[in-house]
Design a protein around this motif. Structure first.
Motif, PDB file in Angstrom:
ATOM      1  N   THR A  95      61.985 124.227 117.600  1.00 28.24           N
ATOM      2  CA  THR A  95      62.453 124.597 118.933  1.00 28.24           C
ATOM      3  C   THR A  95      63.434 123.577 119.479  1.00 28.24           C
ATOM      4  O   THR A  95      64.400 123.930 120.165  1.00 28.24           O
ATOM      5  CB  THR A  95      61.246 124.710 119.894  1.00 28.24           C
ATOM      6  OG1 THR A  95      60.342 125.686 119.382  1.00 28.24           O
ATOM      7  CG2 THR A  95      61.694 125.144 121.279  1.00 28.24           C
ATOM      8  N   PHE A  96      63.195 122.323 119.139  1.00 28.21           N
ATOM      9  CA  PHE A  96      64.032 121.252 119.671  1.00 28.21           C
ATOM     10  C   PHE A  96      65.491 121.391 119.248  1.00 28.21           C
ATOM     11  O   PHE A  96      66.397 120.913 119.933  1.00 28.21           O
ATOM     12  CB  PHE A  96      63.482 119.893 119.213  1.00 28.21           C
ATOM     13  CG  PHE A  96      64.263 118.723 119.719  1.00 28.21           C
ATOM     14  CD1 PHE A  96      64.327 118.468 121.081  1.00 28.21           C
ATOM     15  CD2 PHE A  96      64.945 117.889 118.852  1.00 28.21           C
ATOM     16  CE1 PHE A  96      65.053 117.391 121.569  1.00 28.21           C
ATOM     17  CE2 PHE A  96      65.673 116.812 119.326  1.00 28.21           C
ATOM     18  CZ  PHE A  96      65.723 116.565 120.691  1.00 28.21           C
ATOM     19  N   ILE A  97      65.748 122.086 118.147  1.00 22.45           N
ATOM     20  CA  ILE A  97      67.122 122.250 117.678  1.00 22.45           C
ATOM     21  C   ILE A  97      67.963 123.004 118.711  1.00 22.45           C
ATOM     22  O   ILE A  97      69.163 122.770 118.853  1.00 22.45           O
ATOM     23  CB  ILE A  97      67.146 122.970 116.303  1.00 22.45           C
ATOM     24  CG1 ILE A  97      68.477 122.707 115.601  1.00 22.45           C
ATOM     25  CG2 ILE A  97      66.899 124.447 116.451  1.00 22.45           C
ATOM     26  CD1 ILE A  97      68.506 123.210 114.161  1.00 22.45           C
ATOM     27  N   ALA A  98      67.312 123.911 119.470  1.00 23.92           N
ATOM     28  CA  ALA A  98      68.039 124.638 120.521  1.00 23.92           C
ATOM     29  C   ALA A  98      68.334 123.727 121.702  1.00 23.92           C
ATOM     30  O   ALA A  98      69.392 123.831 122.336  1.00 23.92           O
ATOM     31  CB  ALA A  98      67.223 125.842 120.983  1.00 23.92           C
ATOM     32  N   TYR A  99      67.406 122.825 122.003  1.00 25.22           N
ATOM     33  CA  TYR A  99      67.582 121.917 123.140  1.00 25.22           C
ATOM     34  C   TYR A  99      68.749 120.951 122.921  1.00 25.22           C
ATOM     35  O   TYR A  99      69.439 120.580 123.860  1.00 25.22           O
ATOM     36  CB  TYR A  99      66.297 121.135 123.396  1.00 25.22           C
ATOM     37  CG  TYR A  99      65.203 121.955 124.023  1.00 25.22           C
ATOM     38  CD1 TYR A  99      65.051 122.013 125.395  1.00 25.22           C
ATOM     39  CD2 TYR A  99      64.304 122.672 123.235  1.00 25.22           C
ATOM     40  CE1 TYR A  99      64.037 122.759 125.982  1.00 25.22           C
ATOM     41  CE2 TYR A  99      63.289 123.423 123.811  1.00 25.22           C
ATOM     42  CZ  TYR A  99      63.167 123.465 125.182  1.00 25.22           C
ATOM     43  OH  TYR A  99      62.180 124.205 125.762  1.00 25.22           O
ATOM     44  N   ALA A 295      70.126 121.376 130.268  1.00 26.25           N
ATOM     45  CA  ALA A 295      69.722 121.324 128.865  1.00 26.25           C
ATOM     46  C   ALA A 295      69.300 119.918 128.462  1.00 26.25           C
ATOM     47  O   ALA A 295      68.287 119.730 127.787  1.00 26.25           O
ATOM     48  CB  ALA A 295      70.872 121.805 127.980  1.00 26.25           C
ATOM     49  N   GLN A 296      70.073 118.925 128.859  1.00 24.35           N
ATOM     50  CA  GLN A 296      69.718 117.549 128.522  1.00 24.35           C
ATOM     51  C   GLN A 296      68.419 117.130 129.209  1.00 24.35           C
ATOM     52  O   GLN A 296      67.580 116.437 128.621  1.00 24.35           O
ATOM     53  CB  GLN A 296      70.840 116.593 128.916  1.00 24.35           C
ATOM     54  CG  GLN A 296      70.627 115.181 128.379  1.00 24.35           C
ATOM     55  CD  GLN A 296      71.576 114.178 128.996  1.00 24.35           C
ATOM     56  OE1 GLN A 296      71.681 114.090 130.223  1.00 24.35           O
ATOM     57  NE2 GLN A 296      72.284 113.439 128.167  1.00 24.35           N
ATOM     58  N   LEU A 297      68.225 117.581 130.441  1.00 21.47           N
ATOM     59  CA  LEU A 297      67.002 117.276 131.181  1.00 21.47           C
ATOM     60  C   LEU A 297      65.784 117.835 130.451  1.00 21.47           C
ATOM     61  O   LEU A 297      64.780 117.135 130.252  1.00 21.47           O
ATOM     62  CB  LEU A 297      67.104 117.876 132.592  1.00 21.47           C
ATOM     63  CG  LEU A 297      65.891 117.703 133.504  1.00 21.47           C
ATOM     64  CD1 LEU A 297      65.688 116.239 133.836  1.00 21.47           C
ATOM     65  CD2 LEU A 297      66.069 118.522 134.778  1.00 21.47           C
ATOM     66  N   SER A 298      65.858 119.101 130.031  1.00 20.87           N
ATOM     67  CA  SER A 298      64.727 119.727 129.338  1.00 20.87           C
ATOM     68  C   SER A 298      64.466 119.076 127.988  1.00 20.87           C
ATOM     69  O   SER A 298      63.314 118.853 127.608  1.00 20.87           O
ATOM     70  CB  SER A 298      65.007 121.228 129.154  1.00 20.87           C
ATOM     71  OG  SER A 298      65.097 121.877 130.397  1.00 20.87           O
ATOM     72  N   ALA A 299      65.527 118.778 127.243  1.00 17.80           N
ATOM     73  CA  ALA A 299      65.364 118.167 125.932  1.00 17.80           C
ATOM     74  C   ALA A 299      64.708 116.790 126.039  1.00 17.80           C
ATOM     75  O   ALA A 299      63.825 116.438 125.246  1.00 17.80           O
ATOM     76  CB  ALA A 299      66.723 118.050 125.244  1.00 17.80           C
ATOM     77  N   SER A 300      65.107 116.003 127.029  1.00 18.61           N
ATOM     78  CA  SER A 300      64.525 114.666 127.196  1.00 18.61           C
ATOM     79  C   SER A 300      63.046 114.761 127.552  1.00 18.61           C
ATOM     80  O   SER A 300      62.243 113.920 127.136  1.00 18.61           O
ATOM     81  CB  SER A 300      65.285 113.886 128.274  1.00 18.61           C
ATOM     82  OG  SER A 300      65.124 114.467 129.554  1.00 18.61           O
ATOM     83  N   ARG A 301      62.659 115.807 128.317  1.00 21.65           N
ATOM     84  CA  ARG A 301      61.247 116.000 128.682  1.00 21.65           C
ATOM     85  C   ARG A 301      60.417 116.404 127.475  1.00 21.65           C
ATOM     86  O   ARG A 301      59.264 115.998 127.319  1.00 21.65           O
ATOM     87  CB  ARG A 301      61.129 117.076 129.772  1.00 21.65           C
ATOM     88  CG  ARG A 301      61.011 116.573 131.203  1.00 21.65           C
ATOM     89  CD  ARG A 301      61.931 115.469 131.530  1.00 21.65           C
ATOM     90  NE  ARG A 301      61.717 114.918 132.867  1.00 21.65           N
ATOM     91  CZ  ARG A 301      62.485 114.016 133.415  1.00 21.65           C
ATOM     92  NH1 ARG A 301      63.537 113.559 132.760  1.00 21.65           N
ATOM     93  NH2 ARG A 301      62.241 113.545 134.622  1.00 21.65           N
TER      94      ARG A 301
END
Length: 445
Positions: A95-99, A295-301
């Motif tokens: 899933t992280f690949i989308a983030y 997107a960056q906010l969600s990925a960092s979380r």
């Protein structure tokens, strides 16, 4: 704050909805209209109805799981606790690949928009500049980023409203007429094109699920996040249908445009002249910025959740800045990874998003189904409908999306999943030791 390693709860419903809408990028409706109209033979509004109904079932599955697990981590958290801890880590990895791909896409779009207006500037400068600004805002706190996103979403909505008004005015003045209910849906062989367009437009709704990673930033997440998920999906669905209904009424045949993929700027000029085109392009650029910020906010979380629980090295990924209360290391890492947009094409980055998003949608529905099967308490007809039938419908639609993926996406997803499996095997002594378990605290405001 730094000692307790806990993110402060600052976000209210309006902030979470703004981040979700920014992540979804409402202006994308204009970018996909020409292609979707061609595929659906002029039935884009109906295609949005189909995809909204399908996405709604997955949104309901997310809502159920957020109430049970109100912690950051999204589908990674749900899968590892409901199905299997090893599988949960792999799903989180895929899933992280989308983030990480979405910030790349927004950087690439910024390059495309700005290079058209300022051709003398090198493209890499726009990419680096966008990533630097969004990283700066995210480091200084989630509420600042949410407030900026709110303003950008409002501006995008204003562009959409003006666009719709000018379209309606053009219809009233010209020979075209508004689409009737009977004309809304296709007949006969055109239905295959309708579902093909729906599969394409499903990407417009990516974003409602990303806000689950903000559960630990949110006041009363068990109530706020499920509401926000449905609001984001609902607002997006109404906006997408409304805008494309009037666009399709004015332009039932998109073959008149020089570039089907770039039909919306041509429409903007036709209905409002060059002045409105400038306003429209500004909205598109703001959309790119807002989506990249979210997107960056969600990925960092997501990285923070995995680091905090020891799935990834805790000292780096689980670190919170003592002053800004934000996962600074993760934010900077996402920024560095996003710089690969300098070397990637828009098509390649989009393929990565497909793999991550469809993996998340699949396992969220599977988690609700498995939860129902294992349910020990009394069963009712309503519970069977909401916890078995609805997620099965959502899963069936996602399977259809998987079938329509291109070969590059499938290969990229398999390679990425294999890399995650190798890392997991290495850190668990070849699956002899379980990955770290989350201690679920029903954290309230």
């Amino acid at each position: 704050m730094g000692e307790t390693n806990q993110i402060e709860r600052k976000l209210k419903l309006i902030h979470v909805v703004a981040i979700g809408l920014a992540y979804m990028s409402p202006m994308a409706v204009f970018d996909t209209f020409g292609i979707a109209s061609d595929v659906s033979s002029g039935h884009v509004p109906a295609a949005y109805i189909v995809v909204f109904i399908a996405i709604l079932f997955t949104a309901l599955s997310y809502g159920k799981l957020v109430r049970q697990f109100p912690n950051a981590g999204s589908v990674y958290t749900y899968t590892r606790n409901i199905i299997n801890p090893y599988l949960g880590v792999i799903v989180g990895w895929v899933t992280f690949i989308a983030y990480i791909a979405l910030p790349m896409i927004n950087a690439l779009l910024a390059d495309i928009y700005l290079s058209a207006g300022f051709p003398e500037m090198p493209g890499w400068a726009w990419i680096v500049g966008l990533i630097a600004i969004i990283s700066f805002l995210n480091i200084f706190g989630v509420k600042i980023a949410a407030s900026v996103n709110m303003l950008l979403v409002i501006f995008q909505a204003l562009v959409g409203v003006i666009f719709t008004y000018l379209t309606i005015r053009s219809i009233a003045k010209g020979p075209e007429s508004f689409i009737t209910i009977g004309e809304l849906f296709p007949s006969g062989d055109e239905f295959s094109g309708l579902f093909g367009a729906a599969a394409l437009l499903a990407l417009s709704f990516i974003g409602f699920d990303a806000i689950t990673t903000l559960s630990e930033d949110t006041i009363n997440p068990k109530k706020t996040i499920p509401k926000a998920i449905l609001l984001v999906a609902g607002i997006g669905g109404v906006f997408f249908f409304g805008v494309t209904y009037f666009m399709q009424s004015l332009f039932p045949d998109v073959s008149i445009f020089n570039d089907i993929e770039g039909a919306s700027p041509e429409i903007a000029v036709m209905i409002g002249g060059n002045l409105f085109l400038s306003f429209f392009l500004a909205g598109a650029l703001f959309s790119v910025f807002a989506s990249g910020l979210a997107a960056q906010l969600s990925a960092s979380r997501l990285l923070y959740a995995m680091g905090r629980d020891g799935v990834l090295p805790k000292r780096f990924f689980g670190y919170l800045h003592p002053k800004y209360n934000s996962p600074v290391a993760n934010i900077l890492l996402i920024g560095v990874l996003s710089l690969s947009a300098i070397f990637l094409s828009l098509e390649a980055a989009t393929s990565l998003i497909n793999v991550g998003a469809f993996t998340a949608f699949s396992f969220v529905n599977l988690c609700v189904i498995i939860n129902f099967i294992r349910h020990q308490g009394p069963r009712s007809f309503g519970l069977a409908v909401s916890s078995l039938l609805f997620p099965l419908i959502g899963l069936a639609f996602v399977v259809y999306l998987w079938i329509n993926l291109d070969v590059f996406s499938i290969i990229a997803g398999i390679i990425w999943a294999l890399l995650g499996t190798i890392y997991l095997a290495f850190t668990t002594n070849f699956f002899k030791k379980e990955p770290p378990q989350i201690a679920f605290d029903e954290l309230e405001a």
